[in-house]
Design a protein around this motif. Structure first.
Motif, PDB file in Angstrom:
ATOM      1  N   ASP A 187       0.815  -1.216   0.000  1.00 30.70           N
ATOM      2  CA  ASP A 187       0.000   0.000   0.000  1.00 30.70           C
ATOM      3  C   ASP A 187       0.855   1.275   0.000  1.00 30.70           C
ATOM      4  N   ALA A 188       2.146   1.129  -0.257  1.00 27.14           N
ATOM      5  CA  ALA A 188       3.019   2.300  -0.314  1.00 27.14           C
ATOM      6  C   ALA A 188       2.696   3.135  -1.551  1.00 27.14           C
ATOM      7  N   PRO A 189       2.861   4.453  -1.486  1.00 28.16           N
ATOM      8  CA  PRO A 189       2.635   5.307  -2.657  1.00 28.16           C
ATOM      9  C   PRO A 189       3.560   4.901  -3.802  1.00 28.16           C
ATOM     10  N   ILE A 190       3.079   5.035  -5.027  1.00 29.26           N
ATOM     11  CA  ILE A 190       3.853   4.616  -6.183  1.00 29.26           C
ATOM     12  C   ILE A 190       5.182   5.353  -6.267  1.00 29.26           C
ATOM     13  N   GLU A 191       5.237   6.603  -5.822  1.00 34.45           N
ATOM     14  CA  GLU A 191       6.498   7.347  -5.855  1.00 34.45           C
ATOM     15  C   GLU A 191       7.527   6.738  -4.915  1.00 34.45           C
ATOM     16  N   ASP A 192       7.062   6.259  -3.756  1.00 30.53           N
ATOM     17  CA  ASP A 192       7.977   5.598  -2.819  1.00 30.53           C
ATOM     18  C   ASP A 192       8.465   4.268  -3.405  1.00 30.53           C
ATOM     19  N   ILE A 193       7.560   3.564  -4.068  1.00 32.02           N
ATOM     20  CA  ILE A 193       7.926   2.288  -4.695  1.00 32.02           C
ATOM     21  C   ILE A 193       8.960   2.523  -5.786  1.00 32.02           C
ATOM     22  N   LYS A 194       8.738   3.570  -6.591  1.00 29.49           N
ATOM     23  CA  LYS A 194       9.668   3.898  -7.669  1.00 29.49           C
ATOM     24  C   LYS A 194      11.043   4.273  -7.109  1.00 29.49           C
ATOM     25  N   LYS A 195      11.055   5.036  -6.030  1.00 32.92           N
ATOM     26  CA  LYS A 195      12.313   5.434  -5.403  1.00 32.92           C
ATOM     27  C   LYS A 195      13.068   4.219  -4.884  1.00 32.92           C
ATOM     28  N   ARG A 196      12.328   3.307  -4.260  1.00 35.70           N
ATOM     29  CA  ARG A 196      12.933   2.075  -3.746  1.00 35.70           C
ATOM     30  C   ARG A 196      13.505   1.232  -4.886  1.00 35.70           C
ATOM     31  N   TYR A 197      12.747   1.094  -5.943  1.00 34.90           N
ATOM     32  CA  TYR A 197      13.170   0.326  -7.115  1.00 34.90           C
ATOM     33  C   TYR A 197      14.466   0.906  -7.690  1.00 34.90           C
ATOM     34  N   ARG A 198      14.515   2.221  -7.856  1.00 35.98           N
ATOM     35  CA  ARG A 198      15.698   2.851  -8.437  1.00 35.98           C
ATOM     36  C   ARG A 198      16.932   2.661  -7.559  1.00 35.98           C
ATOM     37  N   LYS A 199      16.744   2.706  -6.248  1.00 35.07           N
ATOM     38  CA  LYS A 199      17.867   2.487  -5.324  1.00 35.07           C
ATOM     39  C   LYS A 199      18.421   1.076  -5.480  1.00 35.07           C
ATOM     40  N   LEU A 200      17.522   0.080  -5.529  1.00 38.66           N
ATOM     41  CA  LEU A 200      17.950  -1.310  -5.646  1.00 38.66           C
ATOM     42  C   LEU A 200      18.606  -1.581  -6.996  1.00 38.66           C
TER      43      LEU A 200
END
Length: 236
Positions: free
Chosen positions: A180-193
């Motif tokens: 349920d995390a905001p898509i922007e947070d998910i995108k930020k996490r994805y880019r970091k990984l």
């Protein structure tokens, strides 16, 4: 120069002493060259722990042998030396925990969730799952390695998710983020990984170029997970 040109130097050491002495030889011989020490140490760790994992499981399938060869990209001229080191590690009376504890020092003392140790775990998962199944004994072996490496439970769960996505289908677990995390947070996490998994980053932290199948597998898993999440959000 290929990392396997250096591994041949350790065959005689392993043949005349316990294989575990090779791990100390790596530290001693390359004390003034930390980059080479990490690269050779990583290679020795993969050979030793792969051999111990095969022994723990009790069965080495043809698929696992192929996965081992793919991961290592062994040149024909060095195949014999790598095979000898692998077999000597399997025969050594020292337990895999001894090897794992020595390998934990590749990242310094007491550092939790060290990326180079995660790279080693990823390589072991790559081999373990090659026959299409992550067996219970293999998972227990890998969990114990993670514990010795100070890989936290949540971090280890994310590693497992990457390697079992085809059966468990949880893209959020791969990214280690709530559904349920905001898509922007998910995108930020994805880019970091993705940044951490880039082949150049692996090489910079001591992973030999011959092992970049690890980076390719990790990138593919991250991309698949994020694509699934993005599709889900677009259709919502």
């Amino acid at each position: 120069m290929s990392i396997f040109d250096r591994l041949g130097d350790f065959v005689t050491i392993a043949a005349t002493e316990a294989f575990s002495s090779v791990l100390e030889a790596v530290r001693t011989l390359f004390e003034g060259d930390p980059e080479t020490r990490r690269r050779v140490g990583f290679s020795v760790a993969m050979i030793a722990l792969s051999a111990k994992m095969a022994k723990a499981d009790g069965v080495v399938t043809p698929d696992e042998v192929v996965a081992f060869q793919e991961l290592f990209e062994i040149p024909e001229s060095e195949a014999r030396n790598v095979s000898r080191l692998y077999n000597l590690a399997k025969q050594d009376v020292a337990g895999y925990e001894t090897y794992a504890a020595k390998m934990a020092t590749l990242c310094g003392n007491g550092e939790a969730n060290c990326l180079v140790l995660e790279d080693i775990l990823d390589g072991l998962f790559h081999i373990a799952k090659a026959d299409g199944v992550l067996h219970e004994k293999e998972q227990a072996f890998l969990a114990r390695i993670a514990e010795i490496f100070l890989i936290g439970d949540e971090h280890f769960d994310r590693i497992i998710a990457r390697h079992t996505y085809e059966t468990r289908r949880d893209p959020y677990a791969i990214l280690g983020i709530a559904s349920d995390a905001p898509i922007e947070d998910i995108k930020k996490r994805y880019r970091k990984l993705v940044s951490e998994a880039h082949p150049d980053r692996l090489i910079a932290r001591g992973v030999p170029e011959e092992f970049l199948a690890i980076a390719n597998d990790r990138m593919a898993a991250l991309n698949t997970a994020y694509a699934a999440i993005e599709k889900e959000h677009k259709s919502a």
